[in-house]
Write a protein that holds these residues in place. Sequence first.
Motif, PDB file in Angstrom:
ATOM      1  N   PRO A  72       0.701  -1.284  -0.080  1.00  0.00           N
ATOM      2  CA  PRO A  72       0.222   0.007  -0.059  1.00  0.00           C
ATOM      3  C   PRO A  72       0.999   1.335   0.021  1.00  0.00           C
ATOM      4  O   PRO A  72       0.486   2.388  -0.430  1.00  0.00           O
ATOM      5  N   GLU A  73       2.176   1.131   0.321  1.00  0.00           N
ATOM      6  CA  GLU A  73       3.034   2.393   0.408  1.00  0.00           C
ATOM      7  C   GLU A  73       3.820   2.619  -0.746  1.00  0.00           C
ATOM      8  O   GLU A  73       4.560   3.500  -0.838  1.00  0.00           O
ATOM      9  N   VAL A  74       3.563   1.793  -1.522  1.00  0.00           N
ATOM     10  CA  VAL A  74       4.473   1.840  -2.908  1.00  0.00           C
ATOM     11  C   VAL A  74       3.613   2.171  -4.143  1.00  0.00           C
ATOM     12  O   VAL A  74       2.539   1.772  -4.175  1.00  0.00           O
ATOM     13  N   ALA A  75       3.988   3.191  -4.885  1.00  0.00           N
ATOM     14  CA  ALA A  75       3.461   3.643  -5.948  1.00  0.00           C
ATOM     15  C   ALA A  75       3.224   2.429  -7.058  1.00  0.00           C
ATOM     16  O   ALA A  75       4.131   1.542  -7.250  1.00  0.00           O
ATOM     17  N   GLN A  76       2.131   2.502  -7.605  1.00  0.00           N
ATOM     18  CA  GLN A  76       1.723   1.566  -9.028  1.00  0.00           C
ATOM     19  C   GLN A  76       1.300   2.259 -10.230  1.00  0.00           C
ATOM     20  O   GLN A  76       0.631   3.399  -9.985  1.00  0.00           O
ATOM     21  N   VAL A  77       2.207   1.866 -11.049  1.00  0.00           N
ATOM     22  CA  VAL A  77       1.850   2.509 -12.500  1.00  0.00           C
ATOM     23  C   VAL A  77       1.278   1.280 -13.462  1.00  0.00           C
ATOM     24  O   VAL A  77       1.858   0.420 -13.594  1.00  0.00           O
ATOM     25  N   ALA A  78       0.415   1.879 -14.324  1.00  0.00           N
ATOM     26  CA  ALA A  78      -0.302   1.376 -15.390  1.00  0.00           C
ATOM     27  C   ALA A  78       0.571   1.523 -16.559  1.00  0.00           C
ATOM     28  O   ALA A  78       0.524   2.839 -17.048  1.00  0.00           O
ATOM     29  N   VAL A  79       1.054   0.859 -17.547  1.00  0.00           N
ATOM     30  CA  VAL A  79       1.794   0.860 -18.676  1.00  0.00           C
ATOM     31  C   VAL A  79       0.878   0.251 -19.778  1.00  0.00           C
ATOM     32  O   VAL A  79       0.742  -0.908 -19.843  1.00  0.00           O
ATOM     33  N   PHE A  80       0.211   1.064 -20.754  1.00  0.00           N
ATOM     34  CA  PHE A  80      -0.577   0.456 -21.423  1.00  0.00           C
ATOM     35  C   PHE A  80      -0.123   0.216 -22.950  1.00  0.00           C
ATOM     36  O   PHE A  80       0.564   1.043 -23.457  1.00  0.00           O
TER      37      PHE A  80
END
Length: 380
Positions: free
Chosen positions: A113-121
């Motif tokens: 929960p403390e780590v950034a999450q990124v979506a790469v499309f």
Amino acid sequence: MTRVLVLNSGSSSVKYRLFDGRRTLARGLVERIGEDGGDAADHAAALRRIMESVDLDGLAVVGHRVVHGGTEFDSATLIDDDVAAVIERLIPLAPLHNPAALSGITVARKLLPEVAQVAVFDTAFHRTIEPAGITYAMDAALAERWGVRRYGMHGTSHAYVSRRTAALLGLAPEAANIITLHLGNGASACAVRGGRSVATSMGMAPQQGLVMGTRSGDIDPTVIFHLHRAAGMPVDEIEHSLTRAAGLLGLTGDNDMRAVQRRRQQGDPAAGLAFDVYCRRIKEYVGAYLAVLGRADAIAFTAGVGENSPEVRAAALSGLDGLGIAVDRHRNEQIAPNERGEQVVSPDGSPTAICVVPTDEELEIAQQSVAALGAGQSAR
């Protein structure tokens, strides 16, 4: 260095790779999720297993491969509840891919929960294609209402390979015209001008375009109407046939090009025809994209078939010498790549270089994730 965990969540598998900068610290695959005797009971168990097996100390960001971003996303994006909701809303455009990606995102956000999450499309790279290249000639209101247009796929691969091809040839990416051919079990072509996608073969979903392992690629839409009306086949059955039982599998019973080539060499007529259909379709797209670009500095082959089949490379470009496109037989068959596995297989002085450039979608996802993280932090 920035530590990045890349996750590629499939319907029954999770592929992962941990980076520190460009350096790979760990990589692996959890398979047969939810199946008897599989590696994990569900995606939550699979991701827990991954996170227990790798050193996540100092992890800055998790990058998720997401196939379909619709018209909403034109770059890698920091994930929040709103972004996750859009990915879910786009499931009808990628029913085999987006649900698995969303599962991976949901579980990873809970576990980290403390780590950034990124979506790469996959679709984002193709958002630069002009309207004439993405619009289908159908009822405009109907298309607008239901999101019917060309989106394209394999964007991370085409972006990475086009840049690496320019570097291999000593060209500035912003000045290079390159045709990239991603030939794996899924396959697509892309015309890249100045580092930007201007045409691609896949359409609304990963079905249109080149012949693939189990997908038909281009087909007259009337075939669907005919099979429904004349053969009495339900739409779901037709969809299954054209996406899961077509392509090389439909023509030969084998979806692996290596098996098709072995059978072709043994004189199997079905394999010979399938090979010819496969390569002719590639040649047709190369010709079309030469017309779109006006000229091509390079044609780059990548992914499993593109990187490993000299026969496909030679056959797909045969007879194009008059256009300045030729494959050197010795270089093509006796590859001597650089440290990245990249190689030019055309004769010296050819107007259009023919290249073999291994793709690295995980590295591209990691780099785009770091860029999105930096942009998101600066925006704050």
